[in-house]
Motif scaffolding. Structure first.
Motif, PDB file in Angstrom:
ATOM      1  N   ALA A 123       5.341  36.157 -15.158  1.00 35.30           N
ATOM      2  CA  ALA A 123       5.002  36.139 -16.573  1.00 35.30           C
ATOM      3  C   ALA A 123       6.195  35.711 -17.430  1.00 35.30           C
ATOM      4  O   ALA A 123       6.062  35.486 -18.627  1.00 35.30           O
ATOM      5  CB  ALA A 123       4.512  37.514 -17.011  1.00 35.30           C
ATOM      6  N   VAL A 124       7.372  35.607 -16.822  1.00 33.03           N
ATOM      7  CA  VAL A 124       8.583  35.262 -17.565  1.00 33.03           C
ATOM      8  C   VAL A 124       9.110  33.927 -17.038  1.00 33.03           C
ATOM      9  O   VAL A 124       9.314  33.769 -15.840  1.00 33.03           O
ATOM     10  CB  VAL A 124       9.686  36.321 -17.331  1.00 33.03           C
ATOM     11  N   ALA A 125       9.321  32.992 -17.959  1.00 28.88           N
ATOM     12  CA  ALA A 125       9.712  31.648 -17.540  1.00 28.88           C
ATOM     13  C   ALA A 125      10.998  31.646 -16.707  1.00 28.88           C
ATOM     14  O   ALA A 125      11.127  30.884 -15.753  1.00 28.88           O
ATOM     15  CB  ALA A 125       9.862  30.761 -18.766  1.00 28.88           C
ATOM     16  N   GLU A 126      11.943  32.534 -17.034  1.00 32.19           N
ATOM     17  CA  GLU A 126      13.237  32.534 -16.333  1.00 32.19           C
ATOM     18  C   GLU A 126      13.074  32.869 -14.854  1.00 32.19           C
ATOM     19  O   GLU A 126      13.925  32.535 -14.036  1.00 32.19           O
ATOM     20  CB  GLU A 126      14.212  33.558 -16.936  1.00 32.19           C
ATOM     21  N   LEU A 127      11.995  33.564 -14.513  1.00 28.67           N
ATOM     22  CA  LEU A 127      11.830  33.982 -13.120  1.00 28.67           C
ATOM     23  C   LEU A 127      10.907  33.041 -12.343  1.00 28.67           C
ATOM     24  O   LEU A 127      10.597  33.251 -11.186  1.00 28.67           O
ATOM     25  CB  LEU A 127      11.271  35.411 -13.058  1.00 28.67           C
ATOM     26  N   PHE A 128      10.482  31.995 -13.013  1.00 35.62           N
ATOM     27  CA  PHE A 128       9.584  31.023 -12.394  1.00 35.62           C
ATOM     28  C   PHE A 128      10.434  29.954 -11.723  1.00 35.62           C
ATOM     29  O   PHE A 128      11.334  29.403 -12.336  1.00 35.62           O
ATOM     30  CB  PHE A 128       8.710  30.411 -13.494  1.00 35.62           C
ATOM     31  N   ALA A 129      10.167  29.676 -10.448  1.00 34.50           N
ATOM     32  CA  ALA A 129      11.002  28.711  -9.727  1.00 34.50           C
ATOM     33  C   ALA A 129      10.228  27.424  -9.436  1.00 34.50           C
ATOM     34  O   ALA A 129       9.028  27.454  -9.169  1.00 34.50           O
ATOM     35  CB  ALA A 129      11.479  29.333  -8.411  1.00 34.50           C
ATOM     36  N   GLY A 130      10.931  26.296  -9.487  1.00 33.07           N
ATOM     37  CA  GLY A 130      10.385  25.014  -9.024  1.00 33.07           C
ATOM     38  C   GLY A 130       9.171  24.530  -9.799  1.00 33.07           C
ATOM     39  O   GLY A 130       9.034  24.771 -10.992  1.00 33.07           O
ATOM     40  N   ARG A 131       8.314  23.796  -9.059  1.00 34.20           N
ATOM     41  CA  ARG A 131       7.017  23.333  -9.581  1.00 34.20           C
ATOM     42  C   ARG A 131       7.141  22.359 -10.733  1.00 34.20           C
ATOM     43  O   ARG A 131       6.279  22.315 -11.626  1.00 34.20           O
ATOM     44  CB  ARG A 131       6.170  24.533 -10.056  1.00 34.20           C
ATOM     45  N   GLN A 132       8.224  21.598 -10.773  1.00 33.27           N
ATOM     46  CA  GLN A 132       8.448  20.716 -11.925  1.00 33.27           C
ATOM     47  C   GLN A 132       7.438  19.591 -12.017  1.00 33.27           C
ATOM     48  O   GLN A 132       7.000  19.233 -13.106  1.00 33.27           O
ATOM     49  CB  GLN A 132       9.867  20.171 -11.875  1.00 33.27           C
ATOM     50  N   GLN A 133       7.086  19.051 -10.841  1.00 32.15           N
ATOM     51  CA  GLN A 133       6.120  17.944 -10.843  1.00 32.15           C
ATOM     52  C   GLN A 133       4.792  18.375 -11.448  1.00 32.15           C
ATOM     53  O   GLN A 133       4.210  17.669 -12.272  1.00 32.15           O
ATOM     54  CB  GLN A 133       5.851  17.529  -9.404  1.00 32.15           C
ATOM     55  N   GLN A 134       4.317  19.538 -11.007  1.00 34.51           N
ATOM     56  CA  GLN A 134       3.022  20.027 -11.478  1.00 34.51           C
ATOM     57  C   GLN A 134       3.112  20.348 -12.977  1.00 34.51           C
ATOM     58  O   GLN A 134       2.210  20.027 -13.740  1.00 34.51           O
ATOM     59  CB  GLN A 134       2.598  21.270 -10.694  1.00 34.51           C
ATOM     60  N   ALA A 135       4.221  20.979 -13.369  1.00 31.56           N
ATOM     61  CA  ALA A 135       4.392  21.346 -14.778  1.00 31.56           C
ATOM     62  C   ALA A 135       4.388  20.093 -15.649  1.00 31.56           C
ATOM     63  O   ALA A 135       3.765  20.060 -16.720  1.00 31.56           O
ATOM     64  CB  ALA A 135       5.686  22.120 -14.972  1.00 31.56           C
ATOM     65  N   GLN A 136       5.039  19.044 -15.163  1.00 32.16           N
ATOM     66  CA  GLN A 136       5.124  17.797 -15.914  1.00 32.16           C
ATOM     67  C   GLN A 136       3.741  17.221 -16.194  1.00 32.16           C
ATOM     68  O   GLN A 136       3.421  16.814 -17.304  1.00 32.16           O
ATOM     69  CB  GLN A 136       5.977  16.796 -15.108  1.00 32.16           C
ATOM     70  N   LYS A 137       2.901  17.207 -15.154  1.00 26.16           N
ATOM     71  CA  LYS A 137       1.542  16.670 -15.312  1.00 26.16           C
ATOM     72  C   LYS A 137       0.756  17.475 -16.347  1.00 26.16           C
ATOM     73  O   LYS A 137       0.032  16.923 -17.167  1.00 26.16           O
ATOM     74  CB  LYS A 137       0.785  16.765 -13.980  1.00 26.16           C
ATOM     75  N   ILE A 138       0.905  18.788 -16.290  1.00 29.07           N
ATOM     76  CA  ILE A 138       0.157  19.634 -17.223  1.00 29.07           C
ATOM     77  C   ILE A 138       0.664  19.421 -18.655  1.00 29.07           C
ATOM     78  O   ILE A 138      -0.116  19.321 -19.596  1.00 29.07           O
ATOM     79  CB  ILE A 138       0.259  21.125 -16.811  1.00 29.07           C
ATOM     80  N   LEU A 139       1.983  19.326 -18.788  1.00 30.09           N
ATOM     81  CA  LEU A 139       2.558  19.133 -20.126  1.00 30.09           C
ATOM     82  C   LEU A 139       2.101  17.814 -20.740  1.00 30.09           C
ATOM     83  O   LEU A 139       1.814  17.732 -21.938  1.00 30.09           O
ATOM     84  CB  LEU A 139       4.091  19.185 -20.060  1.00 30.09           C
TER      85      LEU A 139
END
Ligand SMILES: Nc1ncnc2c1ncn2[C@@H]1O[C@H](COP(=O)(O)OP(=O)(O)OP(=O)(O)O)[C@@H](O)[C@H]1O
Ligand SMILES: [Mg+2]
Length: 416
Positions: free
Chosen positions: A29-45
């Protein structure tokens, strides 16, 4: 440098913190503790940024879909607009109206309807059924200065095709009208067609985001981030054991990490060794869900002392898998030969695989044609569980156990 012993108070404080950092049972639930997943995040953004575009996120159980949905808005660049992040879950038996109302109940606003300014939910205005038009209308009422994101999680739970179809039509309609809202559909599925009815109609306006199992470097980040926050270290052997055992399922990185931390602290150390990870394996097995334990017993139960069900199942868990997590009988042969220390032919265990996919509790799913069957664990969490049982019960041999503690295991312990 002389080391100061940890006081009982230090240990308590660190354990408390570890409990908050390692969350095997809850989405991040906290962004600081979320790791990786940049590709997927990019597509969603990108989809959020483009008016008329929506998102369908799908993947296996437990890979991190809800976590992504929960923190995605923290990745939006800061600007003058404010984010309206609404997340609901779907349940079996839900109709469109029920889901719409659940969404409405999470959209809050303040207004003065003659009784002074008061806080309202949109659902306050819909005591009866919500129609498609009501929903489209409410979605168009967000302000231009807002970035509204509406997430419907656990979409796979919807068992009424009409509800799923209506939601697909709504997405199409919102897109055609260029309404300033992004709908994100999230659910367990191998492909979009499995998740949503009539997905063809929304193919052009919905970004399809597959959430794969977590790759090795990201699992490592999950672990290292938390340990460095705790001011603790881990020996490479122990670290790789956690990373390789988790098979791309971050919940196991959390669970093994937490218990390894606990074991080290209980022994007054901030340096985690491989033995702490071995202790963590036992702790994770003990604390595993009863459904996993029962399914394992069901699949391997036998009256014959010499029965090899556990060995075959362990070899399945060690077999090389394809992108969708499936393995062939041929991929089971090598690990099984290793485990039994003699050459084994497919014909020797073929029927057992069939039983695992059938009368032995369907612990495996089977796909494909006869003679070209492929299998996978129906519940992804079962695979690491079976390997850990194999380690504890002495079924996994020394070579495989050692291989677990080394950085890259492309052949012995592929990660799908
Ligand atoms: N990017 C991440 N970084 C660190 N931990 C993560 C990440 N993504 C997921 N996790 C952890 O992995 C576990 C599963 O995450 P989550 O609940 O988001 O998965 P899911 O795909 O929604 O699962 P399900 O299919 O059961 O709904 C949780 O313990 C969560 O804390
Ligand atoms: Mg989820």
């Amino acid at each position: 440098m002389a080391k100061r012993a940890l006081s009982a108070q230090d240990i308590q404080a660190k354990k408390f913190e570890a409990n908050q950092l390692f969350t095997p049972s809850a989405p991040i639930a906290v962004a600081e503790l979320f790791a990786g997943r940049q590709q997927q995040a990019q597509k969603i953004l990108e989809a959020i940024g483009e008016r008329g575009r929506h998102v369908i996120m799908y993947g296996e159980r437990g890979v991190g879909k809800s976590s992504m949905a929960q923190i995605i808005h923290y990745f939006l660049p800061r600007g003058p607009q404010s984010v309206r992040h609404v997340r609901v879950q779907a349940f079996p038996g839900d109709t469109f109206s029920v889901i719409a109302k659940r969404i409405f109940s999470k959209i809050h606003f303040k207004a003065d309807y003659g009784e002074g300014e008061k806080a309202y939910n949109v659902s306050d205005f819909y005591p009866g059924e919500v129609t498609i038009d009501d929903f489209l209308n409410e979605m168009s009422l967000f302000k231009a200065a807002e970035i509204p994101i509406v997430i419907i999680d656990e979409f796979n739970e919807i068992n009424d095709p009409a509800t799923s179809r209506t939601l697909a039509n709504i997405i199409k309609s919102l897109s055609d009208e260029g309404v300033n809202v992004t709908i994100i559909i999230v659910g367990v599925a191998d492909n979009v067609g499995e998740l949503i009815e009539q997905h063809e109609s929304i193919e052009r306006c919905a970004e399809q985001v597959h959430m794969p199992r977590m790759p090795v470097d990201e699992r490592r980040e999950v672990l290292e981030k938390r340990l460095s926050q705790l001011g603790m270290t881990i020996a490479p052997d122990g670290k790789w054991k956690i990373i390789n055992l988790s098979k791309g399922l971050p919940a196991y990185v959390h669970a093994l990490g937490k218990f390894a931390v606990y074991n080290a602290l209980d022994n007054g150390r901030i340096a985690i060794g491989e033995y702490d990870v071995d202790a963590a394996i036992n702790a994770v097995l003990e604390s595993s869900q009863q459904t996993l334990k029962d399914a394992y017993e069901n699949a391997t139960r036998s009256n014959q002392a010499r029965a090899l069900f556990r060995h075959v199942l362990t070899a399945c868990a060690l077999a090389k898998v394809d992108d969708a997590g499936f393995f062939t009988p041929a991929a089971v042969r090598d690990p099984l030969s290793d485990i039994l220390k003699r050459p084994i032919e497919i014909a020797n265990f073929q029927d057992t695989l069939g039983d695992f996919a059938g009368k032995r509790g369907k612990i495996l799913d089977r796909t494909g044609e006869a003679r070209a069957y492929r299998f996978r664990f129906g519940n992804p969490a079962m695979q690491p569980y079976v390997i850990m049982r194999g380690i504890r019960d002495g079924i996994v041999n020394d070579a495989a156990r050692q291989a677990l503690s080394s950085p890259e295991q492309p052949d012995l312990f592929p990660t799908g």
